[in-house]
Design a protein around this motif. Sequence first.
Motif, PDB file in Angstrom:
ATOM      1  N   ALA A   1     -57.122 136.054  52.363  1.00 18.63           N
ATOM      2  CA  ALA A   1     -57.829 135.505  53.469  1.00 18.63           C
ATOM      3  C   ALA A   1     -58.695 136.293  53.824  1.00 18.63           C
ATOM      4  O   ALA A   1     -60.072 135.988  54.835  1.00 18.63           O
ATOM      5  CB  ALA A   1     -56.998 135.275  54.120  1.00 18.63           C
ATOM      6  N   ALA A   2     -57.880 138.094  54.475  1.00 14.81           N
ATOM      7  CA  ALA A   2     -59.578 138.888  54.741  1.00 14.81           C
ATOM      8  C   ALA A   2     -60.134 139.153  54.368  1.00 14.81           C
ATOM      9  O   ALA A   2     -60.981 138.995  54.643  1.00 14.81           O
ATOM     10  CB  ALA A   2     -57.728 140.232  55.282  1.00 14.81           C
ATOM     11  N   ARG A   3     -60.516 139.288  53.126  1.00 11.93           N
ATOM     12  CA  ARG A   3     -61.559 139.795  52.710  1.00 11.93           C
ATOM     13  C   ARG A   3     -62.604 138.334  52.940  1.00 11.93           C
ATOM     14  O   ARG A   3     -63.544 138.717  52.703  1.00 11.93           O
ATOM     15  CB  ARG A   3     -61.116 139.888  50.776  1.00 11.93           C
ATOM     16  N   VAL A   4     -61.573 137.478  52.303  1.00  6.45           N
ATOM     17  CA  VAL A   4     -62.936 136.255  52.077  1.00  6.45           C
ATOM     18  C   VAL A   4     -63.642 136.014  53.863  1.00  6.45           C
ATOM     19  O   VAL A   4     -64.026 135.923  54.526  1.00  6.45           O
ATOM     20  CB  VAL A   4     -62.269 134.851  52.221  1.00  6.45           C
ATOM     21  N   TRP A   5     -61.984 135.917  54.738  1.00  3.19           N
ATOM     22  CA  TRP A   5     -62.759 136.484  56.295  1.00  3.19           C
ATOM     23  C   TRP A   5     -64.130 137.370  56.152  1.00  3.19           C
ATOM     24  O   TRP A   5     -65.133 137.373  56.960  1.00  3.19           O
ATOM     25  CB  TRP A   5     -61.531 136.166  57.517  1.00  3.19           C
ATOM     26  N   LEU A   6     -63.850 138.586  56.361  1.00  2.00           N
ATOM     27  CA  LEU A   6     -65.040 139.709  56.443  1.00  2.00           C
ATOM     28  C   LEU A   6     -66.086 138.979  55.408  1.00  2.00           C
ATOM     29  O   LEU A   6     -67.532 139.854  55.886  1.00  2.00           O
ATOM     30  CB  LEU A   6     -64.281 141.079  56.052  1.00  2.00           C
ATOM     31  N   ALA A   7     -66.071 138.747  54.657  1.00  2.26           N
ATOM     32  CA  ALA A   7     -67.084 138.330  53.346  1.00  2.26           C
ATOM     33  C   ALA A   7     -67.758 138.184  53.810  1.00  2.26           C
ATOM     34  O   ALA A   7     -69.274 137.366  54.668  1.00  2.26           O
ATOM     35  CB  ALA A   7     -66.597 137.205  52.230  1.00  2.26           C
ATOM     36  N   GLY A   8     -67.766 136.642  54.774  1.00  4.22           N
ATOM     37  CA  GLY A   8     -68.431 135.419  55.884  1.00  4.22           C
ATOM     38  C   GLY A   8     -69.164 134.435  54.618  1.00  4.22           C
ATOM     39  O   GLY A   8     -68.987 133.053  55.990  1.00  4.22           O
ATOM     40  N   ARG A   9     -69.194 134.517  53.305  1.00  4.36           N
ATOM     41  CA  ARG A   9     -69.921 133.526  52.682  1.00  4.36           C
ATOM     42  C   ARG A   9     -68.926 132.250  52.375  1.00  4.36           C
ATOM     43  O   ARG A   9     -67.777 133.269  51.900  1.00  4.36           O
ATOM     44  CB  ARG A   9     -70.922 134.391  51.641  1.00  4.36           C
ATOM     45  N   ASP A  10     -69.187 131.055  52.470  1.00  2.00           N
ATOM     46  CA  ASP A  10     -68.594 130.531  52.347  1.00  2.00           C
ATOM     47  C   ASP A  10     -67.150 130.193  51.937  1.00  2.00           C
ATOM     48  O   ASP A  10     -66.339 129.941  51.475  1.00  2.00           O
ATOM     49  CB  ASP A  10     -68.417 130.166  50.602  1.00  2.00           C
ATOM     50  N   SER A  11     -66.899 130.964  53.766  1.00  2.00           N
ATOM     51  CA  SER A  11     -65.784 130.958  53.686  1.00  2.00           C
ATOM     52  C   SER A  11     -64.615 129.672  54.806  1.00  2.00           C
ATOM     53  O   SER A  11     -63.296 129.862  55.290  1.00  2.00           O
ATOM     54  CB  SER A  11     -65.626 132.525  54.822  1.00  2.00           C
ATOM     55  N   GLN A  12     -65.335 129.141  55.569  1.00  5.07           N
ATOM     56  CA  GLN A  12     -64.546 127.769  56.333  1.00  5.07           C
ATOM     57  C   GLN A  12     -63.663 127.540  55.367  1.00  5.07           C
ATOM     58  O   GLN A  12     -63.277 126.757  55.002  1.00  5.07           O
ATOM     59  CB  GLN A  12     -65.834 127.045  56.971  1.00  5.07           C
TER      60      GLN A  12
ATOM     61  N   ARG B   1     -60.074 129.530  43.837  1.00  8.78           N
ATOM     62  CA  ARG B   1     -61.229 129.218  43.219  1.00  8.78           C
ATOM     63  C   ARG B   1     -62.149 129.317  44.645  1.00  8.78           C
ATOM     64  O   ARG B   1     -63.760 130.466  44.182  1.00  8.78           O
ATOM     65  CB  ARG B   1     -61.522 127.610  42.865  1.00  8.78           C
ATOM     66  N   ALA B   2     -62.053 129.006  45.382  1.00  8.73           N
ATOM     67  CA  ALA B   2     -62.881 128.839  46.682  1.00  8.73           C
ATOM     68  C   ALA B   2     -63.100 129.978  47.328  1.00  8.73           C
ATOM     69  O   ALA B   2     -63.820 131.100  47.866  1.00  8.73           O
ATOM     70  CB  ALA B   2     -62.042 127.890  47.963  1.00  8.73           C
ATOM     71  N   PHE B   3     -61.783 131.040  47.139  1.00 11.90           N
ATOM     72  CA  PHE B   3     -61.645 132.480  47.160  1.00 11.90           C
ATOM     73  C   PHE B   3     -63.039 133.788  46.310  1.00 11.90           C
ATOM     74  O   PHE B   3     -63.006 133.947  46.865  1.00 11.90           O
ATOM     75  CB  PHE B   3     -60.163 133.153  47.548  1.00 11.90           C
ATOM     76  N   ASN B   4     -62.442 132.626  44.845  1.00 11.49           N
ATOM     77  CA  ASN B   4     -63.258 133.340  44.181  1.00 11.49           C
ATOM     78  C   ASN B   4     -64.372 133.291  44.796  1.00 11.49           C
ATOM     79  O   ASN B   4     -65.629 134.156  44.071  1.00 11.49           O
ATOM     80  CB  ASN B   4     -62.079 133.061  42.454  1.00 11.49           C
ATOM     81  N   ARG B   5     -65.449 132.718  44.846  1.00 12.66           N
ATOM     82  CA  ARG B   5     -66.694 132.132  45.148  1.00 12.66           C
ATOM     83  C   ARG B   5     -66.939 133.114  46.559  1.00 12.66           C
ATOM     84  O   ARG B   5     -68.030 133.701  46.389  1.00 12.66           O
ATOM     85  CB  ARG B   5     -66.889 130.632  45.618  1.00 12.66           C
ATOM     86  N   SER B   6     -66.339 133.318  47.590  1.00 15.73           N
ATOM     87  CA  SER B   6     -66.591 134.206  48.675  1.00 15.73           C
ATOM     88  C   SER B   6     -66.180 135.344  48.815  1.00 15.73           C
ATOM     89  O   SER B   6     -67.182 135.676  48.223  1.00 15.73           O
ATOM     90  CB  SER B   6     -65.495 133.467  50.072  1.00 15.73           C
TER      91      SER B   6
ATOM     92  N   PRO C   1     -62.492 139.566  44.517  1.00 18.13           N
ATOM     93  CA  PRO C   1     -61.306 139.834  44.265  1.00 18.13           C
ATOM     94  C   PRO C   1     -60.254 139.204  45.112  1.00 18.13           C
ATOM     95  O   PRO C   1     -59.331 139.056  44.649  1.00 18.13           O
ATOM     96  CB  PRO C   1     -61.783 141.249  44.766  1.00 18.13           C
ATOM     97  N   ALA C   2     -61.005 138.658  46.095  1.00 17.22           N
ATOM     98  CA  ALA C   2     -59.435 137.951  47.289  1.00 17.22           C
ATOM     99  C   ALA C   2     -58.906 136.916  46.415  1.00 17.22           C
ATOM    100  O   ALA C   2     -57.637 136.474  46.267  1.00 17.22           O
ATOM    101  CB  ALA C   2     -60.469 137.429  48.060  1.00 17.22           C
ATOM    102  N   GLY C   3     -60.013 135.745  45.033  1.00 14.27           N
ATOM    103  CA  GLY C   3     -59.519 135.094  44.395  1.00 14.27           C
ATOM    104  C   GLY C   3     -58.256 135.722  43.467  1.00 14.27           C
ATOM    105  O   GLY C   3     -57.476 135.202  42.840  1.00 14.27           O
ATOM    106  N   TRP C   4     -58.905 136.239  42.645  1.00 14.00           N
ATOM    107  CA  TRP C   4     -57.565 137.595  41.697  1.00 14.00           C
ATOM    108  C   TRP C   4     -56.392 137.644  42.818  1.00 14.00           C
ATOM    109  O   TRP C   4     -55.482 137.681  41.615  1.00 14.00           O
ATOM    110  CB  TRP C   4     -58.743 138.394  41.116  1.00 14.00           C
ATOM    111  N   LEU C   5     -56.279 138.009  43.786  1.00 12.81           N
ATOM    112  CA  LEU C   5     -54.598 138.200  44.301  1.00 12.81           C
ATOM    113  C   LEU C   5     -54.399 137.165  44.397  1.00 12.81           C
ATOM    114  O   LEU C   5     -53.330 137.163  44.825  1.00 12.81           O
ATOM    115  CB  LEU C   5     -55.457 138.928  45.601  1.00 12.81           C
ATOM    116  N   GLN C   6     -54.679 135.778  44.487  1.00  9.66           N
ATOM    117  CA  GLN C   6     -53.836 135.221  44.687  1.00  9.66           C
ATOM    118  C   GLN C   6     -52.946 134.715  43.351  1.00  9.66           C
ATOM    119  O   GLN C   6     -52.415 133.899  42.914  1.00  9.66           O
ATOM    120  CB  GLN C   6     -54.355 133.937  45.450  1.00  9.66           C
TER     121      GLN C   6
END
Length: 156
Positions: free
Chosen positions: A65-76, A121-126, A129-134
């Motif tokens: 979640a932190a990686r997604v939030w920090l990436a900023g893209r497609d995070s919502q 899937r959404a984490f993977n787009r954003s 590595p965040a997606g793989w961690l799940q």
Amino acid sequence: MKRPKKWAVYAASIALPIALGGLFGFLTKDGMQAVLSLRQPPLMPPSWLFPAVWVVLYTLMGIGAARVWLAGRDSQTALALYAAQLGFNCLWTIFFFNLQWFAFSFFWLLVLLLLIAAMVRAFNRSAPPAGWLQLPYLAWSAFACYLNGAIWFLNR
């Protein structure tokens, strides 16, 4: 407004699911003992393994979640799915352990699996590595679905 430092994002993102897991673990501790007294399925892990696995999984969720939030893209969308699956996860513990609604919990868990897959899937787009961690979380939840279904079947 100034963005928080990365370490603060990671710390908060890891603390949230661990705190929720701890709270719901506390709320369901009596129900856990009751479920352990029922007929158990083959492949049932020892009870000490569950909290250890969940701490790891919640930590991986928080890092993702932190990686997604920090990436900023497609995070919502990704973070909304994260919140939804975390809520479903917490409620499942109440349905399964405290209320012992094993059939309902099984189907609830199937919906949770879909939410986790959508989150991956959404984490993977954003942030890939965040997606793989799940993936360990998805695998453990699928195993939990087996355990839930087997407990329902064996104790009906």
